[in-house]
Design an enzyme around this catalytic site. Structure first.
Site, short mmCIF file in Angstrom:
data_model
loop_
_atom_site.label_atom_id
_atom_site.label_comp_id
_atom_site.label_asym_id
_atom_site.label_seq_id
_atom_site.Cartn_x
_atom_site.Cartn_y
_atom_site.Cartn_z
N LYS A 1 3.63 6.46 4.43
CA LYS A 1 2.84 5.25 4.22
C LYS A 1 2.38 4.65 5.54
CE LYS A 1 5.59 4.15 0.15
NZ LYS A 1 6.59 3.20 -0.40
N ARG B 1 13.26 -3.36 -8.51
CA ARG B 1 11.82 -3.12 -8.60
C ARG B 1 11.37 -3.19 -10.05
NH1 ARG B 1 9.98 -0.57 -4.01
NH2 ARG B 1 8.01 -1.47 -4.70
N PRO C 1 0.83 -1.22 0.00
CA PRO C 1 0.00 0.00 0.00
C PRO C 1 0.86 1.26 0.00
CG PRO C 1 -0.74 -1.55 1.68
CD PRO C 1 0.54 -2.09 1.13
N GLU C 2 0.47 2.22 -0.82
CA GLU C 2 1.18 3.50 -0.91
C GLU C 2 0.29 4.58 -0.33
OE1 GLU C 2 2.75 3.97 -4.92
OE2 GLU C 2 2.94 1.81 -5.15
#
Ligand SMILES: [Zn+2]
Length: 357
Positions: A59, A271, A2-3
């Site tokens: 976050k 990433r 989650p961002e």
């Protein structure tokens, strides 16, 4: 993971449910969920405190408590928060529970166990959340909130010009900007038509402005749509819908919505990064240094003589090896997506009875 938009959504869903409630106890079945306390010390330290407000920084969810303290919740990969009646069945993935005086519980459910909860005090002098009085502030190393109305393109520019390196890792750097992660970094760079491997020093003022505006508009839209329910992210009021609006993230091989050429995937700093190498050009100056990274790029070519066509399912007969590989990747991605949706539905079902006071 989650961002900013997802964490903001969880905070907003929690707020009307728990502000004003008093914590009477806590139980923790996975001690490493707690950053600084043992389960016993934590239960003792939170008991009797009233929940004053629920917010977010970067976050993390920040739950302000009476007595100059706050709880921070980092959801990490699979963390979920629910508010339920105390007699609601509790599944084995619930790691920590805050017991409320009104007979309800705040449950932190976390399949992968990477999530972290901490209780901090407020420094009486500067009001910052700290581990100990006079100690370092918890969020001292975190950059500005991109959606803060006081954060302007001038501030963004100033911060950019103090930095070196490539855009993608920079956007992920929480000391540069708070709350942006892999999904929204890829989307913002695509929107701003900037290559993820572009170096900061090559940006011209209009590029900087486009990036600033793209980051802000995408985060704002994602909050409006309650975030992207990818993997295990869900919020107390249910899933988000931003995943349907993502233009390049996890869309390797699909047509770029702007130019129709297939979206590419390349690994940058471990990433996954998604881009359109036509819309997001890399200048000659950056290309040399990026060559080694770009060699690993996948996503295939546009089919000769025509628009990109769907390659999943029965259409996958008589394909070239590259097409077959793409079809297999799509099928795997679909399977992952379906499995995640099933997990989220199971989580919500396990927490059925989640109600407002
Ligand atoms: Zn494109």
């Amino acid at each position: 993971m989650p961002e900013l938009p997802e964490v903001e959504t969880v905070a907003r869903d929690l707020r009307p449910r728990i502000v004003g409630a008093t914590i009477v106890g806590a139980r923790c079945s996975w001690a490493r969920t707690l950053r600084a306390h043992t389960p016993e010390a934590f239960a003792e330290a939170v008991a009797g405190r009233r929940i004053e407000s629920v917010g977010r920084r970067a976050k993390q969810i920040v739950i302000e408590l009476s007595g100059e303290a706050a709880l921070t919740v980092h959801l990490k990969m699979t963390g979920q928060l629910f508010v339920v009646a105390a007699d609601a069945p509790e599944d084995p993935y619930v790691r920590l529970v805050l017991e409320l005086a009104d007979g309800r519980e705040v449950r932190f459910r976390d399949i992968r166990k990477f999530g972290k909860i901490a209780l901090y005090g407020r420094d009486p002098v500067n009001g910052e959340l700290t581990v100990e009085v006079g100690g370092a502030a918890v969020f001292a190393a975190i950059g500005p909130e991109p959606l803060d109305p006081a954060f302007t393109v001038r501030d963004f520019r100033r911060r950019l010009r103090r930095r070196k390196g490539r855009l993608k890792p920079l956007l992920l750097d929480q000391s540069f900007l708070a709350g942006v992660g892999n999904i929204y970094a890829d989307e913002a760079l695509w929107t701003a038509r900037l290559h993820p491997l572009r170096t900061v020093g090559t940006l011209r003022p209009p590029d900087e402005r486009r990036l600033f505006e793209a980051v802000r508009s995408i985060l704002a839209e994602a909050i409006e749509r309650r975030g992207s329910s990818i993997d295990d992210y869900t919020a107390p009021d249910g899933d988000g819908s931003m995943q349907e609006r993502l233009q390049v993230y996890q869309r390797t091989g699909e047509p770029c919505p702007r130019c129709d050429r297939p979206v590419k995937r390349v690994v940058i700093g471990a990433r996954s990064t998604h881009l359109c190498s036509w819309c997001q050009r890399l200048g000659a100056a950056d290309r040399a240094g990026a060559a080694a990274i770009l060699r690993g790029m996948t996503g295939g070519r546009r089919r000769p003589g025509g628009r990109w066509t769907e390659l999943v399912g029965e259409g996958a007969v008589g394909l070239t090896p590259a097409e077959a590989e793409r079809a297999a990747r799509r099928a795997r991605a679909e399977q992952t997506k379906r499995a995640a949706a099933t997990r989220r539905a199971a989580a919500r079902a396990a927490m059925a009875g989640s109600a407002r006071p």
